[in-house]
Structure formats: C-alpha cells, structure tokens
Design a protein around this motif. Sequence first.
Motif, mmCIF file in Angstrom:
data_model
loop_
_atom_site.group_PDB
_atom_site.id
_atom_site.type_symbol
_atom_site.label_atom_id
_atom_site.label_comp_id
_atom_site.label_asym_id
_atom_site.label_seq_id
_atom_site.Cartn_x
_atom_site.Cartn_y
_atom_site.Cartn_z
ATOM 1 N N PRO A 196 0.795 -1.232 0.000
ATOM 2 C CA PRO A 196 0.000 0.000 0.000
ATOM 3 C C PRO A 196 0.826 1.279 0.000
ATOM 4 O O PRO A 196 0.467 2.257 -0.653
ATOM 5 C CB PRO A 196 -0.838 -0.122 1.281
ATOM 6 C CG PRO A 196 -0.951 -1.589 1.522
ATOM 7 C CD PRO A 196 0.353 -2.158 1.052
ATOM 8 N N THR A 214 -3.540 -4.276 0.569
ATOM 9 C CA THR A 214 -3.358 -4.632 1.980
ATOM 10 C C THR A 214 -3.233 -6.149 2.156
ATOM 11 O O THR A 214 -2.614 -6.602 3.120
ATOM 12 C CB THR A 214 -4.503 -4.101 2.864
ATOM 13 O OG1 THR A 214 -5.743 -4.642 2.407
ATOM 14 C CG2 THR A 214 -4.540 -2.575 2.846
ATOM 15 N N THR A 215 -3.752 -6.918 1.219
ATOM 16 C CA THR A 215 -3.618 -8.383 1.309
ATOM 17 C C THR A 215 -2.184 -8.831 1.034
ATOM 18 O O THR A 215 -1.830 -9.964 1.357
ATOM 19 C CB THR A 215 -4.574 -9.089 0.326
ATOM 20 O OG1 THR A 215 -4.242 -8.708 -1.008
ATOM 21 C CG2 THR A 215 -6.019 -8.751 0.620
ATOM 22 N N VAL A 223 0.417 -7.433 2.411
ATOM 23 C CA VAL A 223 1.223 -7.153 3.602
ATOM 24 C C VAL A 223 1.278 -8.425 4.436
ATOM 25 O O VAL A 223 0.239 -8.963 4.820
ATOM 26 C CB VAL A 223 0.622 -5.989 4.426
ATOM 27 C CG1 VAL A 223 1.425 -5.756 5.701
ATOM 28 C CG2 VAL A 223 0.547 -4.735 3.578
ATOM 29 N N GLU A 226 -6.277 -0.261 -1.224
ATOM 30 C CA GLU A 226 -7.096 -1.130 -0.386
ATOM 31 C C GLU A 226 -6.865 -2.596 -0.727
ATOM 32 O O GLU A 226 -6.727 -3.433 0.157
ATOM 33 C CB GLU A 226 -8.567 -0.768 -0.540
ATOM 34 C CG GLU A 226 -8.907 0.586 0.042
ATOM 35 C CD GLU A 226 -10.359 0.969 -0.157
ATOM 36 O OE1 GLU A 226 -11.206 0.062 -0.284
ATOM 37 O OE2 GLU A 226 -10.637 2.173 -0.173
#
Length: 106
Positions: free
Chosen positions: A54, A84-85, A87, A81
């Motif tokens: 992100p 974020t998966t 991370v 948005e």
Amino acid sequence: MDWVGIAKNASWQTTRMNLNTFARHGVYAAPGMTELIASRLRNASEIERARVFPYQLLTAYQNCDGAVPREVRDALQDAMELATTNVPSAEPQMITYSQGCQMTST
C-alpha cells in the motif's frame, strides 16, 4: 516513440511508475486509455502478482501530477485497499524487560 502503444502493453508496475509520463505524452487523451489504465491499476490479480504494498501506491498517488485524470488517481486508491492483502502478517510477540537490561522475546 508511440506512448499510447507503450501504455497499452505496459506491465502493472510499469503503468504505476509512469502515470505522470503518460500524462506528459498525451496518453490519457487517446480514446479509452484512461479507462484501460484505471482498470489495470484496479486489477486485484495484477496487484497480487506485482506484490505491491500500500505505501508504494500511496507514494504514487501523492506524486501524481494534476494532469493525471481523476479516474486514474481513484484507481490508485482502490489499489491501495486491495494491496493490503500483500502485507505479510506477523505473529505478535511479547517483549519483556527485566532489571539488569536483559531483553527476552516470547
């Protein structure tokens, strides 16, 4: 050099890194190019494959020139948005401090 052709065939990362360049070379004025670029940036599978975080998208968003269309900038927000998966999750750790300046991790 045909910038519209470059933009059409660019990878996801190349697209993200050249948003201002595309604006300088009139790519967004070509029919359908704004939509194509915005759609590419929002593509969840491409975001996952690129392993983008992100903060990279936030940096791209913050550095967008005013000539980059709103639709493309909005796509960067959507991509943030989705990214974020990418991370990694970390196991919570408790660190305790004891007198004598020894640190232990559990």
